[in-house]
Design a protein around this motif. Sequence first.
Motif, PDB file in Angstrom:
ATOM      1  N   PRO A  52      36.368  -6.311  73.696  1.00  0.00           N
ATOM      2  CA  PRO A  52      36.176  -6.046  72.259  1.00  0.00           C
ATOM      3  C   PRO A  52      35.075  -5.007  72.048  1.00  0.00           C
ATOM      4  CG  PRO A  52      35.039  -8.053  72.866  1.00  0.00           C
ATOM      5  CD  PRO A  52      35.815  -7.624  74.089  1.00  0.00           C
ATOM      6  N   ASP A  53      35.081  -4.413  70.869  1.00  0.00           N
ATOM      7  CA  ASP A  53      34.018  -3.480  70.505  1.00  0.00           C
ATOM      8  C   ASP A  53      32.788  -4.232  70.001  1.00  0.00           C
ATOM      9  OD1 ASP A  53      35.612  -0.992  70.806  1.00  0.00           O
ATOM     10  OD2 ASP A  53      36.779  -1.897  69.176  1.00  0.00           O
ATOM     11  N   VAL A  54      33.036  -5.351  69.312  1.00  0.00           N
ATOM     12  CA  VAL A  54      31.952  -6.151  68.723  1.00  0.00           C
ATOM     13  C   VAL A  54      32.201  -7.626  68.993  1.00  0.00           C
ATOM     14  CG1 VAL A  54      30.779  -6.811  66.584  1.00  0.00           C
ATOM     15  CG2 VAL A  54      31.580  -4.457  66.871  1.00  0.00           C
ATOM     16  N   VAL A  55      31.141  -8.351  69.330  1.00  0.00           N
ATOM     17  CA  VAL A  55      31.212  -9.809  69.477  1.00  0.00           C
ATOM     18  C   VAL A  55      30.316 -10.433  68.413  1.00  0.00           C
ATOM     19  CG1 VAL A  55      30.773 -11.804  70.953  1.00  0.00           C
ATOM     20  CG2 VAL A  55      31.627  -9.670  71.960  1.00  0.00           C
ATOM     21  N   LEU A  56      30.895 -11.314  67.605  1.00  0.00           N
ATOM     22  CA  LEU A  56      30.106 -12.124  66.676  1.00  0.00           C
ATOM     23  C   LEU A  56      29.763 -13.404  67.429  1.00  0.00           C
ATOM     24  CD1 LEU A  56      32.055 -11.691  63.300  1.00  0.00           C
ATOM     25  CD2 LEU A  56      30.062 -10.431  64.132  1.00  0.00           C
ATOM     26  N   VAL A 116      31.424  -7.484  56.871  1.00  0.00           N
ATOM     27  CA  VAL A 116      32.321  -6.377  57.245  1.00  0.00           C
ATOM     28  C   VAL A 116      31.517  -5.096  57.427  1.00  0.00           C
ATOM     29  CG1 VAL A 116      34.187  -4.898  56.414  1.00  0.00           C
ATOM     30  CG2 VAL A 116      34.363  -7.387  56.162  1.00  0.00           C
ATOM     31  N   GLU A 117      30.604  -4.831  56.502  1.00  0.00           N
ATOM     32  CA  GLU A 117      29.794  -3.614  56.578  1.00  0.00           C
ATOM     33  C   GLU A 117      28.880  -3.630  57.800  1.00  0.00           C
ATOM     34  OE1 GLU A 117      28.393   0.148  55.594  1.00  0.00           O
ATOM     35  OE2 GLU A 117      30.168  -0.987  54.963  1.00  0.00           O
ATOM     36  N   ALA A 118      28.346  -4.805  58.133  1.00  0.00           N
ATOM     37  CA  ALA A 118      27.468  -4.914  59.297  1.00  0.00           C
ATOM     38  C   ALA A 118      28.218  -4.570  60.576  1.00  0.00           C
ATOM     39  CB  ALA A 118      26.902  -6.332  59.392  1.00  0.00           C
ATOM     40  N   ILE A 119      29.456  -5.033  60.704  1.00  0.00           N
ATOM     41  CA  ILE A 119      30.263  -4.722  61.887  1.00  0.00           C
ATOM     42  C   ILE A 119      30.492  -3.217  61.973  1.00  0.00           C
ATOM     43  CG2 ILE A 119      32.537  -4.996  62.949  1.00  0.00           C
ATOM     44  CD1 ILE A 119      32.592  -7.827  61.711  1.00  0.00           C
ATOM     45  N   ARG A 120      30.830  -2.615  60.865  1.00  0.00           N
ATOM     46  CA  ARG A 120      31.064  -1.166  60.855  1.00  0.00           C
ATOM     47  C   ARG A 120      29.796  -0.403  61.220  1.00  0.00           C
ATOM     48  NH1 ARG A 120      34.413  -1.703  55.255  1.00  0.00           N
ATOM     49  NH2 ARG A 120      36.479  -2.137  56.157  1.00  0.00           N
ATOM     50  N   LYS A 121      28.652  -0.905  60.768  1.00  0.00           N
ATOM     51  CA  LYS A 121      27.399  -0.215  61.039  1.00  0.00           C
ATOM     52  C   LYS A 121      27.035  -0.240  62.521  1.00  0.00           C
ATOM     53  CE  LYS A 121      24.869  -0.279  56.677  1.00  0.00           C
ATOM     54  NZ  LYS A 121      23.639  -0.721  55.982  1.00  0.00           N
ATOM     55  N   VAL A 122      27.173  -1.397  63.167  1.00  0.00           N
ATOM     56  CA  VAL A 122      26.779  -1.437  64.579  1.00  0.00           C
ATOM     57  C   VAL A 122      27.703  -0.589  65.436  1.00  0.00           C
ATOM     58  CG1 VAL A 122      25.653  -3.688  64.411  1.00  0.00           C
ATOM     59  CG2 VAL A 122      28.045  -3.578  65.118  1.00  0.00           C
ATOM     60  N   VAL A 123      28.973  -0.506  65.042  1.00  0.00           N
ATOM     61  CA  VAL A 123      29.909   0.352  65.779  1.00  0.00           C
ATOM     62  C   VAL A 123      29.509   1.814  65.628  1.00  0.00           C
ATOM     63  CG1 VAL A 123      32.291   1.182  65.860  1.00  0.00           C
ATOM     64  CG2 VAL A 123      31.838  -1.259  65.685  1.00  0.00           C
ATOM     65  N   ALA A 124      29.003   2.166  64.457  1.00  0.00           N
ATOM     66  CA  ALA A 124      28.581   3.545  64.188  1.00  0.00           C
ATOM     67  C   ALA A 124      27.135   3.791  64.620  1.00  0.00           C
ATOM     68  CB  ALA A 124      28.733   3.848  62.703  1.00  0.00           C
TER      69      ALA A 124
END
Length: 227
Positions: A52-56, A116-124
């Motif tokens: 995955p790109d992000v793990v919660l 949702v915004e937090a996930i997008r931010k860490v990816v960016a």
Amino acid sequence: MGVVTTRVLVVDDDPLVRSALQLMLGGQPDLEVVGEAADGVHGLRLARELRPDVVLMDIRMPRLDGLAATRELHGEPRPPRVIVLTTFDADEHVVEALGSGADGFLLKDTPPAQIVEAIRKVVADEPMLSPSVTRTLIRRLRAEPDESASSAATRAAEAEARLALLTDREHEVALAVGRGLSNAEIAAELYLSVPTVKAHVSRLFEKLTVTNRVQIAICVHDAGYMS
């Protein structure tokens, strides 16, 4: 050109939390929940299988907690971004997780749009911590009552030596990161493009041997550049 999808893995021992996150993220065109796990052992296995790109990542879980799982993930050659989940913003384990390499944290009662915004931010590669939260975390990470004056001086000297490796522009970017600014805010302040700022931040990770922006900020504070 199609939408680039961010692959998300949810690791939490509460089935209601997993279901809520699945429903919340499943409705986003650029996010996809690729798997769920109820403990750190299963979460690690799925992270290695699914990439995955992000793990919660929840903190308190059976078999292997989120702190240990996060440390193991960040030992991987190409680790995913990790956002730790917690019930309380004062949770001391969150501080430990960030110090160990997690990319940020979320309260479990955070509004859906902000998650949702937090996930997008860490990816960016954007900070998902406000300047006030960043300062609080740094203070707590540095709050070691038993630390001797010589130990504090050694840590400061080490931080200064690491920052001395930077160019003047990289040094400016590091100080801005230490203040909790986003890439866009740094670009505006230093009259740079956002891609240029991102390139500088990437070099900071390499030169300072850190894995996230909070650790850059800690280095800046240890060197005495921030109060």
